[in-house]
Design an enzyme around this catalytic site. Structure first.
Site, PDB file in Angstrom:
ATOM      1  N   SER A  36       0.842  -1.185   0.000  1.00  0.00           N
ATOM      2  CA  SER A  36       0.000   0.000   0.000  1.00  0.00           C
ATOM      3  C   SER A  36       0.891   1.253   0.000  1.00  0.00           C
ATOM      4  CB  SER A  36      -0.955  -0.034   1.198  1.00  0.00           C
ATOM      5  OG  SER A  36      -1.973   0.918   1.060  1.00  0.00           O
ATOM      6  N   ASP A  86      -9.931  -3.456  -5.338  1.00  0.00           N
ATOM      7  CA  ASP A  86      -9.279  -2.686  -4.277  1.00  0.00           C
ATOM      8  C   ASP A  86      -9.914  -1.305  -4.148  1.00  0.00           C
ATOM      9  OD1 ASP A  86      -7.460  -1.380  -2.554  1.00  0.00           O
ATOM     10  OD2 ASP A  86      -5.804  -2.596  -3.294  1.00  0.00           O
ATOM     11  N   HIS A 127      -8.248  -4.792  -1.342  1.00  0.00           N
ATOM     12  CA  HIS A 127      -6.989  -4.348  -0.757  1.00  0.00           C
ATOM     13  C   HIS A 127      -6.381  -5.371   0.191  1.00  0.00           C
ATOM     14  CE1 HIS A 127      -4.179  -1.068  -0.210  1.00  0.00           C
ATOM     15  NE2 HIS A 127      -4.267  -1.144   1.094  1.00  0.00           N
TER      16      HIS A 127
END
Length: 686
Positions: A538, A623, A658
């Site tokens: 991330s 995501d 995610h």
């Protein structure tokens, strides 16, 4: 390493992006459309290429998966916690991927009452997540949220714990959680904007009425803020929380009068951060008011809550960060951090005692755990270290006796925590700042430059990566790897200023800190560039992406998981989830100063014609945090620019978001894929 299999080549469609009299040319902007079959075809072709390249070590990957899985106790259950007369327990069954939720009335000897079997609920879904469980005050109903896509957009429902019936039609686009008023008839819930996924509205629902008649209680119109609602631990107040990176605002309402009007606690003032907890006739406030960078604790009478009524309880200390507080009937518990280390402080309200729980090394993590009961003398906390599995501990705050309720079992006859060594060392960054590194490895390694080292970091949002235990990681350590965490600026490991020094116009400190840590490990002969690997996910994917543009020669391989790499384009698009709420973290590029600074480090904008390490990049089609097209575009551009023959792999989970796969063990496959990638580069195949 030259692969005879040819990688996919994304078509180039020139798009010019203009801002501040500056033109950026993006050949792969077209990938920002998952409704376009060509985009799906490209992602699938990258997955096919990934499968082809990794097929030579697929059997080893499966071995790693089974090895990781075998260390985890399949028939397992959580340590029970008591709330409002019931004990709550989560169980896992052998061969099942999802948790089963139970409760027992009064004592643990009473029979189980099944709340949810997620294995049954997940049937027919590629992804499944249950969240936000909230039991009514009279213990007869439960609210819950379900996500079957992985986009963190939950469908909210309520069911009877007496009859198991669902009370009303599902409410879509929520955060998944609901808060009960004390009348057992009224719930409050938060709705997300369908496009941006920003939590922006609080609604009130009366049981027995149509959801279409639900009342809008609060609308957060500032698109840099999100909103949530919860109940105070004292059960007296419903609390609406408005939050942004730098500013907080709260509204309160007596939970006995859900049809009343919420009152503002303290109006938002840019830069004023605070959180509130209720006790007796006071609110306790953790805040950065009056320049308290590392926060202080204040209090105010519950009927006069504005800032000018706040008085100091625990003053600001430059060397101590206050992270959180737990309120009990007789005790105040403060979670602190100093010199990077967790501390748990316990104070009696009557002032007769004030002491710390003792911890004795530099690579541990300690934290307050589930403490939902207000009138109790027992504090539950967790402890682990890089060499010691996690323990759940009950601590009697009166007698100071502790009871270890459970220690994580590592089902491996060869595992002995005494076989491993952890240490904390310090690198020097380019501006002279000392940067800590926590690391763990098997005893007996030699500092001869040949050890493979996996260096991990995150470095954003003030989120601290604490040194903790991982049974999965043993698959690397037992094969000779050193695992290290670079506590770079952008996290809060060394206090709030550590965070401030790695955000906005100081963001590059995050990257130079990581490079400094890498050079330190090489200089100290822990490893060498032929054996050093970087990992980030991330915002940590942004970190490794920026680092390999600047210093690719330091690494043999890199893993970037769901990486945030197209920083400038994303931050200029306020229709994308999270963008507007991120301005205080990264800056607003509509301002030319921030535009130019972001452009100078954005990994996608700074891909160069140079050699890059071996790279594995992962993403999820759904995501919600980092859109899939960022890593997809990055890979396409890297393929065009890189001048090496090293592997560049993109793995897209077409069924998740995610957080990756939702199943308990299915998620391990993703770890096994990453580890197999690293171990193959070290020619370790068993």
């Amino acid at each position: 390493m030259i692969d005879i299999i040819q990688p996919p080549k994304a078509k180039q469609v020139l798009k010019t992006l203009s801002m501040h009299d500056d033109d950026r040319h993006d050949d792969y902007f077209w990938l920002n459309d998952k409704e376009n079959q060509e985009v799906i075809d490209y992602l699938n072709s990258e997955n096919d290429y990934y499968d082809a390249v990794t097929s030579k070590y697929k059997a080893f990957e499966n071995t790693l998966f089974e090895e990781m899985k075998a260390r985890i106790k399949e028939d397992d259950e959580s340590v029970p916690y008591k709330f409002n007369g019931y004990w709550y327990i989560v169980k896992y069954k052998k061969g099942k991927d999802y948790p089963i939720y139970f409760r027992k009335k009064d004592t643990l000897e009473n029979p189980d009452e099944l709340l949810f079997d997620c294995n049954v609920m997940a049937e027919g879904h590629d992804y499944f997540k249950l969240a936000g469980l909230s039991v009514s005050p009279d213990n007869t109903m439960i609210a819950f949220g379900i996500d079957t896509v992985g986009r963190r957009n939950y469908t909210l429902q309520i069911k009877s714990l007496i009859t198991d019936e669902i009370f009303f039609d599902a409410i879509e686009s929520t955060t998944g959680s609901a808060t009960w008023a004390n009348d057992n008839k009224t719930i409050f819930y938060t709705v997300k904007d369908e496009k941006t996924l920003r939590s922006d509205k609080v609604f009130k629902h009366k049981l027995g009425s149509s959801t279409s008649a639900d009342t809008l209680v609060f609308h957060e119109e500032d698109d840099t803020f999100g909103v949530a609602i919860y109940k105070s631990k004292s059960k007296k107040y419903l609390i609406i929380a408005c939050y942004s990176t730098l500013t907080n605002e709260y509204y309160t309402l007596n939970a006995d009068t859900p049809d009343g009007e919420f009152s503002v606690f303290q109006e938002r003032v840019r830069g004023l951060e605070y959180s509130i907890s209720h006790y007796d006739d006071q609110f306790y406030i953790v805040t950065n008011a009056d320049g308290a960078v590392n926060f202080k604790l204040m209090k105010t009478p519950e009927n006069t809550t504005k800032f000018n009524n706040w008085t100091e309880v625990i003053p600001h200390r430059e060397e101590v960060l206050i992270e959180d507080v737990e309120i009990f009937k007789d005790f105040l518990v403060i979670s602190e951090r100093s010199n990077g280390l967790n501390h748990i402080r316990i104070k009696r309200w009557d002032g007769t005692e004030d002491y710390y729980l003792p911890f004795d090394n530099e690579t541990y993590t300690a934290y307050t755990a589930t403490n939902v009961e207000f009138d109790t003398k027992t504090l539950r906390y967790g402890y682990n270290s890089m060499t010691t599995p996690s323990s759940s501990i009950d601590f009697n705050m009166v007698t100071k006796q502790k009871t270890i309720l459970k220690e994580q079992e590592v089902l491996d006859s060869n595992f002995n925590k005494d076989n491993y060594v952890s240490e904390r060392v310090w690198a020097i960054s380019t501006d002279g700042t000392k940067v800590p590194i926590s690391m763990v490895y098997r005893k007996g390694i030699k500092k001869d430059g040949t050890n493979p080292v996996l260096l991990y970091a995150y470095g954003s949002y003030g989120h601290t990566i604490d040194p903790s235990f991982s049974s999965i990681r043993l698959s690397l350590l037992d094969r000779g790897f050193v695992y290290a965490i670079a506590h770079v600026r952008g996290g809060e490991y060394l206090g709030r200023m550590w965070y401030e020094g790695g955000k906005l116009l100081q963001k590059k400190n995050t990257f130079t800190d990581f490079i400094a840590c890498s050079k330190f490990l090489i200089a100290q002969n822990y490893t060498s560039p032929d054996h050093l690997y970087a990992l980030g996910g991330s915002a940590g994917g942004l970190l490794v992406g920026a680092v390999i543009n600047e210093a690719p020669e330091l690494y043999n391989g890199v893993i970037a998981a769901v990486p945030f790499v197209d920083v400038l384009t994303t931050m200029l698009d306020d229709s994308i989830p999270l963008t507007t709420g991120e301005y205080d973290e990264w800056g607003n590029p509509n301002d030319m100063t921030y535009y130019e600074y972001m452009k100078s480090y954005s990994p996608y904008d700074n891909v160069k014609k140079q050699d890059y390490p071996h790279i594995l990049i992962t993403t999820g089609l759904h995501d919600s945090q980092v859109q899939y097209w960022e890593p997809a575009k990055w890979v396409a551009k890297l393929r065009t620019y890189k001048t090496d023959n090293n592997n560049l792999l993109l793995k897209t989970n077409m069924k998740a978001g995610h957080g990756g796969a939702s199943g308990r063990f299915e998620a391990l496959r993703e770890d096994a894929e990453e580890y197999a990638f690293l171990l193959n580069l070290e020619n370790i195949t068993t």
